[in-house]
Design a protein around this motif. Structure first.
Motif, mmCIF file in Angstrom:
data_model
loop_
_atom_site.group_PDB
_atom_site.id
_atom_site.type_symbol
_atom_site.label_atom_id
_atom_site.label_comp_id
_atom_site.label_asym_id
_atom_site.label_seq_id
_atom_site.Cartn_x
_atom_site.Cartn_y
_atom_site.Cartn_z
ATOM 1 N N ASN A 275 -6.840 8.393 4.271
ATOM 2 C CA ASN A 275 -7.201 6.976 4.344
ATOM 3 C C ASN A 275 -7.389 6.612 5.810
ATOM 4 O O ASN A 275 -6.404 6.414 6.540
ATOM 5 N N LEU A 276 -8.644 6.564 6.255
ATOM 6 C CA LEU A 276 -8.928 6.219 7.647
ATOM 7 C C LEU A 276 -9.231 4.735 7.761
ATOM 8 O O LEU A 276 -9.993 4.187 6.994
ATOM 9 N N THR A 277 -8.607 4.100 8.724
ATOM 10 C CA THR A 277 -8.782 2.647 8.899
ATOM 11 C C THR A 277 -9.629 2.347 10.094
ATOM 12 O O THR A 277 -9.805 3.131 10.969
ATOM 13 N N ASN B 117 -2.491 -1.196 -3.196
ATOM 14 C CA ASN B 117 -3.489 -0.167 -2.891
ATOM 15 C C ASN B 117 -2.790 1.182 -2.785
ATOM 16 O O ASN B 117 -1.692 1.261 -2.253
ATOM 17 N N SER C 156 0.844 -1.194 0.000
ATOM 18 C CA SER C 156 0.000 0.000 0.000
ATOM 19 C C SER C 156 0.879 1.244 0.000
ATOM 20 O O SER C 156 2.001 1.225 0.502
ATOM 21 N N ASN D 6 0.523 5.688 0.333
ATOM 22 C CA ASN D 6 -0.326 6.833 0.634
ATOM 23 C C ASN D 6 0.533 8.085 0.631
ATOM 24 O O ASN D 6 1.548 8.138 1.317
ATOM 25 N N SER E 231 -3.474 5.616 -2.191
ATOM 26 C CA SER E 231 -4.366 6.726 -1.860
ATOM 27 C C SER E 231 -3.548 8.005 -1.872
ATOM 28 O O SER E 231 -2.407 8.028 -1.425
ATOM 29 N N THR F 57 -2.774 8.667 6.622
ATOM 30 C CA THR F 57 -3.343 7.359 6.961
ATOM 31 C C THR F 57 -3.386 7.253 8.476
ATOM 32 O O THR F 57 -2.423 7.612 9.151
ATOM 33 N N PRO G 236 -6.009 5.597 12.145
ATOM 34 C CA PRO G 236 -7.260 5.016 12.653
ATOM 35 C C PRO G 236 -8.324 6.083 12.850
ATOM 36 O O PRO G 236 -8.019 7.218 13.197
#
Length: 116
Positions: A114-116, A108, A77, A79, A110, A83, A85
């Motif tokens: 990008n919120l997890t 992946n 990934s 980003n 972004s 990124t 939580p």
């Protein structure tokens, strides 16, 4: 004064009033008096616990600007923005002019938030 603080103060007053009223009765009812006081306190604490608390974490503004490009490999990934939580998130987030995010190898990517 917050709702939680009001509930605790009212609970304390209710326990004191109940204790005062029951103290005027026969002393042979000690177990009954203590049980009644515990019940009043338990109800108050239950209401207090059910109310939403205020977080001690201050609001934080996060800003990402002018980040460079990123490329992910197979299963990876990348980003170029932000990124993190979503739990416990307070405040604002802003991403401007983020770099290109490349996932052409099957990963992946972004270039924003990008919120997890």
């Amino acid at each position: 004064m917050t709702a939680r603080r009001v509930v605790i103060v009212v609970t304390g007053l209710a326990v004191a009033a109940t204790g005062g009223l029951l103290a005027m009765t026969k002393s042979s009812w000690t177990a009954t008096v203590l049980s009644a006081l515990a019940a009043v306190a338990a109800v108050g604490v239950a209401v207090w616990a059910a109310l939403p608390g205020s977080s001690s974490r201050p609001e934080t503004s996060i800003r990402v600007s002018g980040s460079g490009p990123a490329r992910s490999g197979p299963g990876g990934s990348a980003n170029t923005g932000l990124t993190g939580p979503v739990t416990g998130l307070r405040g604002s987030m802003d991403v401007e002019r983020s770099g290109a995010a490349d996932a052409s190898d099957g990963g992946n990517a972004s270039s924003g938030i990008n919120l997890t």
